[in-house]
Design a protein around this motif. Structure first.
Motif, PDB file in Angstrom:
ATOM      1  N   MET A   1      19.319  30.945  -8.705  1.00  0.00           N
ATOM      2  CA  MET A   1      18.058  30.253  -8.481  1.00  0.00           C
ATOM      3  C   MET A   1      18.392  28.777  -8.303  1.00  0.00           C
ATOM      4  SD  MET A   1      15.612  32.526  -8.715  1.00  0.00           S
ATOM      5  CE  MET A   1      14.082  31.744  -9.195  1.00  0.00           C
ATOM      6  N   ILE A   2      18.196  28.281  -7.097  1.00  0.00           N
ATOM      7  CA  ILE A   2      18.569  26.895  -6.801  1.00  0.00           C
ATOM      8  C   ILE A   2      17.316  26.046  -6.624  1.00  0.00           C
ATOM      9  CG2 ILE A   2      19.789  25.388  -5.184  1.00  0.00           C
ATOM     10  CD1 ILE A   2      21.590  27.790  -4.520  1.00  0.00           C
ATOM     11  N   GLY A   3      17.190  25.052  -7.497  1.00  0.00           N
ATOM     12  CA  GLY A   3      16.108  24.086  -7.354  1.00  0.00           C
ATOM     13  C   GLY A   3      14.731  24.615  -7.706  1.00  0.00           C
ATOM     14  N   VAL A   4      14.667  25.717  -8.450  1.00  0.00           N
ATOM     15  CA  VAL A   4      13.372  26.326  -8.765  1.00  0.00           C
ATOM     16  C   VAL A   4      13.014  26.162 -10.237  1.00  0.00           C
ATOM     17  CG1 VAL A   4      12.082  28.503  -8.784  1.00  0.00           C
ATOM     18  CG2 VAL A   4      13.609  27.995  -6.882  1.00  0.00           C
ATOM     19  N   LEU A   5      14.006  26.329 -11.104  1.00  0.00           N
ATOM     20  CA  LEU A   5      13.753  26.290 -12.552  1.00  0.00           C
ATOM     21  C   LEU A   5      14.401  25.050 -13.154  1.00  0.00           C
ATOM     22  CD1 LEU A   5      14.752  30.006 -13.163  1.00  0.00           C
ATOM     23  CD2 LEU A   5      12.420  29.119 -12.989  1.00  0.00           C
ATOM     24  N   GLU A   6      13.826  24.588 -14.251  1.00  0.00           N
ATOM     25  CA  GLU A   6      14.407  23.444 -14.962  1.00  0.00           C
ATOM     26  C   GLU A   6      15.280  23.927 -16.104  1.00  0.00           C
ATOM     27  OE1 GLU A   6      11.500  20.818 -16.601  1.00  0.00           O
ATOM     28  OE2 GLU A   6      10.489  20.668 -14.654  1.00  0.00           O
ATOM     29  N   CYS A   7      16.389  23.237 -16.317  1.00  0.00           N
ATOM     30  CA  CYS A   7      17.202  23.516 -17.493  1.00  0.00           C
ATOM     31  C   CYS A   7      16.565  22.789 -18.670  1.00  0.00           C
ATOM     32  CB  CYS A   7      18.632  23.041 -17.274  1.00  0.00           C
ATOM     33  SG  CYS A   7      19.690  23.428 -18.680  1.00  0.00           S
ATOM     34  N   LYS A   8      16.448  23.473 -19.802  1.00  0.00           N
ATOM     35  CA  LYS A   8      15.771  22.876 -20.950  1.00  0.00           C
ATOM     36  C   LYS A   8      16.733  22.184 -21.914  1.00  0.00           C
ATOM     37  CE  LYS A   8      11.680  24.098 -19.622  1.00  0.00           C
ATOM     38  NZ  LYS A   8      10.636  23.143 -19.260  1.00  0.00           N
ATOM     39  N   ASN A   9      17.997  22.077 -21.507  1.00  0.00           N
ATOM     40  CA  ASN A   9      18.958  21.335 -22.324  1.00  0.00           C
ATOM     41  C   ASN A   9      18.830  19.850 -21.971  1.00  0.00           C
ATOM     42  OD1 ASN A   9      21.149  20.141 -23.470  1.00  0.00           O
ATOM     43  ND2 ASN A   9      22.698  21.377 -22.407  1.00  0.00           N
ATOM     44  N   PRO A  10      18.355  19.023 -22.913  1.00  0.00           N
ATOM     45  CA  PRO A  10      18.147  17.608 -22.582  1.00  0.00           C
ATOM     46  C   PRO A  10      19.429  16.907 -22.160  1.00  0.00           C
ATOM     47  CG  PRO A  10      17.774  18.016 -24.947  1.00  0.00           C
ATOM     48  CD  PRO A  10      18.002  19.351 -24.302  1.00  0.00           C
ATOM     49  N   LYS A  11      20.575  17.430 -22.596  1.00  0.00           N
ATOM     50  CA  LYS A  11      21.854  16.779 -22.267  1.00  0.00           C
ATOM     51  C   LYS A  11      22.417  17.247 -20.921  1.00  0.00           C
ATOM     52  CE  LYS A  11      23.362  15.532 -26.832  1.00  0.00           C
ATOM     53  NZ  LYS A  11      23.661  16.222 -28.092  1.00  0.00           N
ATOM     54  N   CYS A  12      21.770  18.245 -20.322  1.00  0.00           N
ATOM     55  CA  CYS A  12      22.275  18.789 -19.050  1.00  0.00           C
ATOM     56  C   CYS A  12      22.234  17.704 -17.975  1.00  0.00           C
ATOM     57  CB  CYS A  12      21.410  19.973 -18.633  1.00  0.00           C
ATOM     58  SG  CYS A  12      21.964  20.761 -17.106  1.00  0.00           S
ATOM     59  N   VAL A  13      23.230  17.700 -17.099  1.00  0.00           N
ATOM     60  CA  VAL A  13      23.306  16.683 -16.038  1.00  0.00           C
ATOM     61  C   VAL A  13      22.069  16.730 -15.145  1.00  0.00           C
ATOM     62  CG1 VAL A  13      24.609  18.171 -14.434  1.00  0.00           C
ATOM     63  CG2 VAL A  13      24.799  15.686 -14.249  1.00  0.00           C
ATOM     64  N   THR A  14      21.410  17.900 -15.111  1.00  0.00           N
ATOM     65  CA  THR A  14      20.216  18.010 -14.257  1.00  0.00           C
ATOM     66  C   THR A  14      19.018  17.286 -14.874  1.00  0.00           C
ATOM     67  OG1 THR A  14      19.578  20.121 -15.274  1.00  0.00           O
ATOM     68  CG2 THR A  14      20.941  20.242 -13.302  1.00  0.00           C
ATOM     69  N   ASN A  15      19.176  16.816 -16.127  1.00  0.00           N
ATOM     70  CA  ASN A  15      18.078  16.096 -16.793  1.00  0.00           C
ATOM     71  C   ASN A  15      18.407  14.632 -17.040  1.00  0.00           C
ATOM     72  OD1 ASN A  15      16.232  18.261 -16.994  1.00  0.00           O
ATOM     73  ND2 ASN A  15      17.432  19.127 -18.674  1.00  0.00           N
ATOM     74  N   GLN A  16      19.351  14.089 -16.261  1.00  0.00           N
ATOM     75  CA  GLN A  16      19.765  12.695 -16.483  1.00  0.00           C
ATOM     76  C   GLN A  16      19.210  11.752 -15.428  1.00  0.00           C
ATOM     77  OE1 GLN A  16      21.178  12.210 -19.408  1.00  0.00           O
ATOM     78  NE2 GLN A  16      21.063  14.424 -19.584  1.00  0.00           N
ATOM     79  N   GLY A  17      18.215  12.203 -14.694  1.00  0.00           N
ATOM     80  CA  GLY A  17      17.641  11.337 -13.667  1.00  0.00           C
ATOM     81  C   GLY A  17      18.548  11.190 -12.443  1.00  0.00           C
ATOM     82  N   GLU A  18      19.592  12.007 -12.381  1.00  0.00           N
ATOM     83  CA  GLU A  18      20.479  11.996 -11.212  1.00  0.00           C
ATOM     84  C   GLU A  18      19.924  12.968 -10.174  1.00  0.00           C
ATOM     85  OE1 GLU A  18      23.314  10.201 -11.189  1.00  0.00           O
ATOM     86  OE2 GLU A  18      23.339   9.617 -13.305  1.00  0.00           O
ATOM     87  N   PRO A  19      20.261  12.751  -8.917  1.00  0.00           N
ATOM     88  CA  PRO A  19      19.774  13.686  -7.886  1.00  0.00           C
ATOM     89  C   PRO A  19      20.595  14.978  -7.863  1.00  0.00           C
ATOM     90  CG  PRO A  19      21.028  11.930  -6.863  1.00  0.00           C
ATOM     91  CD  PRO A  19      21.034  11.655  -8.342  1.00  0.00           C
ATOM     92  N   VAL A  20      20.537  15.732  -8.956  1.00  0.00           N
ATOM     93  CA  VAL A  20      21.280  16.994  -9.044  1.00  0.00           C
ATOM     94  C   VAL A  20      20.269  18.139  -9.038  1.00  0.00           C
ATOM     95  CG1 VAL A  20      22.945  18.344 -10.386  1.00  0.00           C
ATOM     96  CG2 VAL A  20      23.004  15.838 -10.481  1.00  0.00           C
ATOM     97  N   VAL A  21      20.435  19.059  -8.127  1.00  0.00           N
ATOM     98  CA  VAL A  21      19.510  20.185  -8.003  1.00  0.00           C
ATOM     99  C   VAL A  21      19.897  21.262  -9.022  1.00  0.00           C
ATOM    100  CG1 VAL A  21      18.704  21.993  -6.427  1.00  0.00           C
ATOM    101  CG2 VAL A  21      19.113  19.686  -5.569  1.00  0.00           C
ATOM    102  N   THR A  22      18.913  21.781  -9.745  1.00  0.00           N
ATOM    103  CA  THR A  22      19.216  22.800 -10.756  1.00  0.00           C
ATOM    104  C   THR A  22      19.777  24.056 -10.100  1.00  0.00           C
ATOM    105  OG1 THR A  22      16.991  23.711 -10.675  1.00  0.00           O
ATOM    106  CG2 THR A  22      17.407  22.004 -12.339  1.00  0.00           C
ATOM    107  N   ASN A  23      20.595  24.772 -10.840  1.00  0.00           N
ATOM    108  CA  ASN A  23      21.218  25.978 -10.304  1.00  0.00           C
ATOM    109  C   ASN A  23      21.507  26.940 -11.460  1.00  0.00           C
ATOM    110  OD1 ASN A  23      22.793  27.886  -9.015  1.00  0.00           O
ATOM    111  ND2 ASN A  23      23.831  26.371  -7.723  1.00  0.00           N
ATOM    112  N   PHE A  24      20.880  28.093 -11.419  1.00  0.00           N
ATOM    113  CA  PHE A  24      21.084  29.104 -12.454  1.00  0.00           C
ATOM    114  C   PHE A  24      21.686  30.355 -11.837  1.00  0.00           C
ATOM    115  CE2 PHE A  24      17.939  26.374 -14.292  1.00  0.00           C
ATOM    116  CZ  PHE A  24      18.256  26.352 -15.635  1.00  0.00           C
ATOM    117  N   LYS A  25      22.650  30.925 -12.524  1.00  0.00           N
ATOM    118  CA  LYS A  25      23.217  32.205 -12.100  1.00  0.00           C
ATOM    119  C   LYS A  25      22.479  33.315 -12.841  1.00  0.00           C
ATOM    120  CE  LYS A  25      27.740  34.565 -11.869  1.00  0.00           C
ATOM    121  NZ  LYS A  25      27.113  35.681 -11.242  1.00  0.00           N
TER     122      LYS A  25
END
Ligand code: CTP
Ligand code: ZN
Length: 154
Positions: free
Chosen positions: A103-127
């Motif tokens: 799932m690319i760019g659809v779901l949010e990772c709920k780990n506050p320390k995850c790079v996808t939650n650092q305000g960087e332009p990183v698209v979420t990606n779940f396997k």
């Protein structure tokens, strides 16, 4: 073959019929489509109806085409469902929902320390590690998405 015992769901003029849904998944499908009390066009939901291969749900939405994000989410919960695009009462297109692998760019990772939650332009990606029970792992921080957290994002 028509009898009084037959369950009738009206055909639609134009829109989308999602058929062969797992029995009981109708309400989740409505949520994925954002259909709530403020929805305007006609919607039919049949739950636990008999089909050739056991029980199934059906969702019919008038004047509505699914977005990619919605079909991606359906792939998590409704493998092998069919999406029928209806125009002027005819099925113009039929797509089989395939199981999601990632799932690319659809779901949010709920780990506050995850790079996808650092305000960087990183698209979420779940396997998708398993379909049953539905298990998704963040490709960045490797955290497994909890079932409740996943459900609230569908
Ligand atoms: N349908 C509808 N309104 C229409 C046309 C079709 O609600 N104007 C619904 C049918 O009731 C069915 C689904 O869309 O639930 C797919 O229609 P169709 O392809 O004609 O049926 P089947 O051949 O039985 O589909 P499948 O092989 O995918 O089971
Ligand atoms: Zn993460």
């Amino acid at each position: 073959m028509s009898s009084e015992k037959e369950l009738k769901i009206d055909k639609i003029k134009s829109g989308t019929v999602i058929d062969h849904l797992p029995a009981g998944s109708g309400p989740t499908v409505l949520r994925i489509l954002g259909i709530d009390s403020k929805w305007g066009t006609s919607v039919s939901v049949a739950m636990n109806v008999s089909s050739k291969s056991g029980k199934k749900d059906i969702v019919k939405v008038e004047d509505r085409i699914l977005q990619k994000e919605e079909t991606d989410k359906l792939g998590l919960i409704a493998n092998n469902a069919t999406i029928n695009i209806v125009e002027n009462y005819n099925v113009k297109e039929k797509h089989h929902v395939s199981p999601s692998e990632e799932m690319i760019g659809v779901l949010e990772c709920k780990n506050p320390k995850c790079v996808t939650n650092q305000g960087e332009p990183v698209v979420t990606n779940f396997k998708v590690e398993s379909a049953n029970p539905l298990t998704l792992r963040c490709k960045y921080c490797e955290r497994i998405m909890e079932k409740e957290l996943l459900e609230e994002q569908l």
